[in-house]
Design an enzyme around this catalytic site. Structure first.
Site, PDB file in Angstrom:
ATOM      1  N   LYS A  81       0.770  -1.242   0.071  1.00  9.29           N
ATOM      2  CA  LYS A  81      -0.024  -0.037  -0.017  1.00  9.29           C
ATOM      3  C   LYS A  81       0.846   1.083  -0.167  1.00  9.29           C
ATOM      4  O   LYS A  81       1.886   1.200   0.680  1.00  9.29           O
ATOM      5  CB  LYS A  81      -0.878  -0.038   1.262  1.00  9.29           C
ATOM      6  CG  LYS A  81      -1.884   1.217   1.384  1.00  9.29           C
ATOM      7  CD  LYS A  81      -2.839   1.022   2.559  1.00  9.29           C
ATOM      8  CE  LYS A  81      -3.804   1.976   2.532  1.00  9.29           C
ATOM      9  NZ  LYS A  81      -4.558   1.816   3.906  1.00  9.29           N
ATOM     10  N   SER A 156      -9.286   1.693   3.141  1.00  6.17           N
ATOM     11  CA  SER A 156      -8.657   2.416   2.391  1.00  6.17           C
ATOM     12  C   SER A 156      -7.366   1.797   1.572  1.00  6.17           C
ATOM     13  O   SER A 156      -6.890   2.219   0.563  1.00  6.17           O
ATOM     14  CB  SER A 156      -7.686   3.683   2.960  1.00  6.17           C
ATOM     15  OG  SER A 156      -7.067   3.106   3.961  1.00  6.17           O
ATOM     16  N   SER A 180      -9.574  -0.424   7.400  1.00  9.81           N
ATOM     17  CA  SER A 180      -8.986  -0.214   6.200  1.00  9.81           C
ATOM     18  C   SER A 180      -8.290  -1.470   5.540  1.00  9.81           C
ATOM     19  O   SER A 180      -8.088  -1.493   4.291  1.00  9.81           O
ATOM     20  CB  SER A 180      -7.876   1.007   5.966  1.00  9.81           C
ATOM     21  OG  SER A 180      -8.836   2.218   6.152  1.00  9.81           O
TER      22      SER A 180
END
Lengths: 450, 57
Positions: A81, A156, A180
């Site tokens: 990420k 996210s 997330s």
């Protein structure tokens, strides 16, 4: 051929490399070809490191040829990420506000992966600064859901969920401050583990809210989640072969009183409970504080800590944030010390309530998202549906929690379930998840259609 | 939002640019904080009670 390689998990790859069925380099080329084919529409990656990945794969191949692999991650393609530092690549946090220079050092979890021989393929899409929602007013497009490109993939850690579900990588590293990792795991139909707060190092991870931030993993199987978690320094005992005798607390009021889940989700949760009972576990009803309290504690702490981090930019250049990010962070400007400290005090209260329940059960079962993911181009629907989840409790208390598929909706989108475990007992949590996985059968594969 | 009670606190917090470009977002943030106070049990100022009583704000 790249289709065959796409669905190989971490454990399967380790066997294949060891047995010489193909090399890490051959496997990586299949993955890169799949990325080139699918990702222009999926948008899971915001940056690839082909050269670095090819070099790492060659080095892993040499170790296998010499009979000296480093462990289960050696030669395995992993995505990271884009709030987590990878040396040599920028950490953009999906934002125009970040300076854009390359990170000089790997985050601790990335360094651990490299030490284990993992092949870091590139940086994955996120909601800006790991907050907000899918945005079309940023320098990078939002990731989409492999089950239907018109739907959002959760967030996210959106690119992480999309990339793993689409077979672009075998695993991904994400972060979870208010759900997330678990949100995209549920939306994309993969496994997402948020371990115990502090179990994985956050050194080199761009913070969102330092008292809530967790590093977590997304994979296509429970066993792979354990391997990836342990490769980064986490601890989880080996999966139990049976769950007979375990007590599982079913928190029904999260989805039938505090919030109302869609009937398909509620039915899926009942199927999970029945399957675990059939596997020998005892499923008992349990009561926790209301979701609204958990969610408010989570939001107030996140807003205060997040605003403190971004205050200068929110004051000087607020329009350089995505609209969704601004909306999520601006409440922090009005949050008082009394608000923040009250939230932290109430956090202690709800932590004690959850601990009291864990005195009588081994694992909790509850909803993850109350409904499948909605369309990505409908901001009002995204804002509404984003609130409909039961992830905040374990973000607030720090108990380990795992979200995974619980079936498919009539529209062909993943439904999900969440399990939570006692502090530092990821092993039992993963074992219960593995029992459900075994009952459900192998994860279905997304059709990759628009 | 027709109620501009958020305006002075926002200025005090240095949000002049946001007030100029996205006043609705600032107002929504202010209203959300007030609602959150009610859920947490933080004492609220009676002057801003309407925000608590009307969740739509």
């Amino acid at each position: 051929m790249s289709e065959d390689h796409a669905w190989l998990g971490i454990g399967q790859l380790a066997s294949a490399f060891r047995e010489g069925r193909f090399t890490p380099t051959e496997h990586l080329e299949h993955r890169l070809a799949r990325i080139d084919s699918i990702d222009p529409q999926l948008c899971a990656f915001i940056r690839l490191d082909r050269e670095g990945a090819r070099r790492a794969a060659r080095e892993a191949g040499a170790r296998f040829a010499a009979g000296k692999p480093r462990g289960p991650l050696d030669g395995v393609p992993i995505g990271i990420k884009d709030v987590i530092d990878v040396a040599g690549l920028p950490t953009n946090c999906h934002s125009r506000l970040m300076p854009g220079g390359p990170a000089t050092k790997d985050a601790a979890v990335v360094a651990a992966l490299r030490a284990g021989g993992a092949v870091i393929v590139g940086k994955l899409a996120t909601h800006e600064f790991a907050i907000g929602g899918p945005s079309f007013d940023l320098p990078y497009p939002p990731a989409r859901n492999p089950w239907n490109f018109d739907h959002h993939p959760g967030g996210s850690s959106s690119g992480a969920g999309a990339a793993v579900a689409a077979g672009l990588v075998s695993g991904a590293v994400g972060t979870d401050t208010a759900g997330s990792v678990r949100n995209p795991a549920g939306a994309c139909g993969v496994v997402g583990l948020k371990p115990t707060l502090g179990a994985l190092s956050r050194a080199g991870v761009f913070p969102l809210a330092w008292s809530l931030d967790h590093v977590g993993v997304l994979t296509r199987s429970v066993a792979d989640a354990r391997l990836l978690h342990c490769a980064m320094g986490g601890h989880a005992t080996a999966l139990h072969r049976a769950i007979k005798g375990l007590r599982i607390g079913f928190v029904r009021h999260f989805h039938n009183r505090d919030m109302i889940a869609e009937p398909e989700t509620a039915a899926a949760l009942d199927r999970v409970a029945s399957a675990l009972e059939a596997a020998g576990a005892q499923v008992v009803p349990v009561e926790l504080p209301p979701l609204d309290l958990f969610a408010t504690i989570n939001r107030v702490i996140l807003q205060a800590e997040g605003f403190a981090l971004h205050a200068a930019n929110l004051r000087a250049r607020p329009m350089d944030f995505a609209a969704t990010t601004r909306a999520a962070l601006l409440p922090g400007a009005f949050t008082t010390a009394e608000d923040y400290l009250t939230a932290q005090r109430r956090r202690s209260e709800v932590f004690a309530a959850v601990e009291a329940v864990f005195a009588a059960v081994d694992v909790l079962l509850c909803a993850n998202s109350m409904e499948p993911s909605c369309r990505i181009d409908d901001p009002a629907e995204i804002a509404r549906s984003y609130m409909l989840n039961a992830r905040a409790p374990f973000s607030v208390t720090g108990h380990p929690a795992l979200a995974m598929m619980a079936g498919l909706s009539a529209m062909g989108l993943p439904l999900s379930v969440q399990f939570a475990g006692r502090l530092r007992d990821e092993g039992t949590l993963l074992s219960v998840a593995a029992a459900w996985e075994s009952a459900m059968g192998p994860l279905p594969r997304p059709p990759i259609t628009r | 939002m027709d109620d501009d009670r958020f305006y002075e606190p926002a200025l005090a917090q240095g949000l002049a640019v946001a007030l100029e470009h996205c006043p609705d977002a600032v107002a929504a943030a202010f209203a959300l904080v007030i609602r959150q106070r009610a859920i947490l049990g933080v004492c609220t100022d009676p002057a801003i009670e309407p925000f608590v009583l009307d969740p739509a704000r």
